[in-house]
Scaffold this motif. Structure first.
Motif, short mmCIF file in Angstrom:
data_model
loop_
_atom_site.label_atom_id
_atom_site.label_comp_id
_atom_site.label_asym_id
_atom_site.label_seq_id
_atom_site.Cartn_x
_atom_site.Cartn_y
_atom_site.Cartn_z
N TYR A 26 -24.38 -28.68 -49.64
CA TYR A 26 -25.07 -28.72 -48.35
C TYR A 26 -25.84 -27.42 -48.12
CZ TYR A 26 -25.74 -28.21 -43.35
OH TYR A 26 -26.29 -27.96 -42.12
N ARG A 27 -25.18 -26.31 -48.38
CA ARG A 27 -25.82 -25.01 -48.17
C ARG A 27 -26.99 -24.78 -49.12
NH1 ARG A 27 -20.17 -21.83 -47.45
NH2 ARG A 27 -19.84 -22.34 -45.26
N SER A 28 -26.97 -25.45 -50.25
CA SER A 28 -28.08 -25.29 -51.20
C SER A 28 -29.25 -26.21 -50.88
CB SER A 28 -27.60 -25.53 -52.63
OG SER A 28 -27.27 -26.89 -52.82
N SER A 50 -26.51 -36.64 -45.12
CA SER A 50 -26.57 -38.09 -45.37
C SER A 50 -26.61 -38.40 -46.86
CB SER A 50 -27.77 -38.70 -44.65
OG SER A 50 -28.97 -38.11 -45.10
N GLN A 51 -27.32 -37.59 -47.62
CA GLN A 51 -27.38 -37.80 -49.07
C GLN A 51 -26.01 -37.54 -49.70
OE1 GLN A 51 -30.39 -35.51 -51.06
NE2 GLN A 51 -29.76 -36.18 -53.10
N LEU A 52 -25.34 -36.48 -49.27
CA LEU A 52 -24.01 -36.17 -49.80
C LEU A 52 -23.02 -37.29 -49.45
CD1 LEU A 52 -23.81 -32.38 -48.89
CD2 LEU A 52 -23.91 -33.34 -51.20
N ALA A 53 -23.12 -37.80 -48.23
CA ALA A 53 -22.22 -38.85 -47.78
C ALA A 53 -22.38 -40.10 -48.64
CB ALA A 53 -22.46 -39.17 -46.32
N GLU A 74 -23.77 -40.32 -51.66
CA GLU A 74 -23.53 -40.06 -53.08
C GLU A 74 -22.05 -39.92 -53.40
OE1 GLU A 74 -24.83 -36.72 -56.40
OE2 GLU A 74 -26.10 -37.03 -54.63
N TYR A 75 -21.27 -39.31 -52.51
CA TYR A 75 -19.86 -39.04 -52.80
C TYR A 75 -18.89 -39.94 -52.03
CZ TYR A 75 -21.52 -35.01 -55.34
OH TYR A 75 -22.18 -34.21 -56.24
N GLY A 76 -19.41 -40.82 -51.18
CA GLY A 76 -18.55 -41.76 -50.47
C GLY A 76 -17.68 -41.11 -49.40
N VAL A 77 -18.20 -40.06 -48.78
CA VAL A 77 -17.49 -39.36 -47.71
C VAL A 77 -18.32 -39.52 -46.44
CG1 VAL A 77 -16.62 -37.11 -46.95
CG2 VAL A 77 -16.64 -37.66 -49.39
N SER A 78 -17.65 -39.73 -45.32
CA SER A 78 -18.41 -39.93 -44.09
C SER A 78 -19.13 -38.65 -43.68
CB SER A 78 -17.48 -40.39 -42.96
OG SER A 78 -16.73 -39.32 -42.46
N GLU A 79 -20.23 -38.82 -42.98
CA GLU A 79 -21.00 -37.66 -42.50
C GLU A 79 -20.16 -36.80 -41.56
OE1 GLU A 79 -24.94 -38.48 -41.07
OE2 GLU A 79 -25.35 -39.89 -42.69
#
Length: 87
Positions: free
Chosen positions: A18-20, A25-28, A30-35
């Motif tokens: 995220y910091r990079s 939303s993309q991380l959520a 891609e990795y199946g974790v809620s925002e």
């Protein structure tokens, strides 16, 4: 519905991504974790800004108090065990 458990290393990687510049939303997706969970990790793993400087003496005092409280808890646990056996 069971809760998923994520280890500290996984959480740190997500926050670093995220910091990079990767969006939440993309991380959520891609990795199946809620925002919401990712935002909580970001908040939890972000440094705290303090209004004043913390000295080594302050840290030492906090550590001593923490040790004293842990010892007090252990004593109370032992006492509770003794009383529980007497019943």
């Amino acid at each position: 519905m069971s809760q998923k458990r994520y280890n500290q290393e996984f959480k740190q990687i997500i926050v670093e991504l995220y910091r990079s510049g990767t969006s939440v939303s993309q991380l959520a997706s891609e990795y199946g974790v809620s925002e919401v969970t990712i935002y909580k990790w970001i908040k939890w793993l972000s440094p705290i800004e303090v209004a004043k400087e913390i000295t080594v003496a302050d840290v030492d005092a906090i550590q001593k108090e923490n040790l004293r409280l842990k010892q007090e808890i252990e004593k109370k646990k032992k006492i509770m065990t003794i009383f529980a056996k007497k019943r």
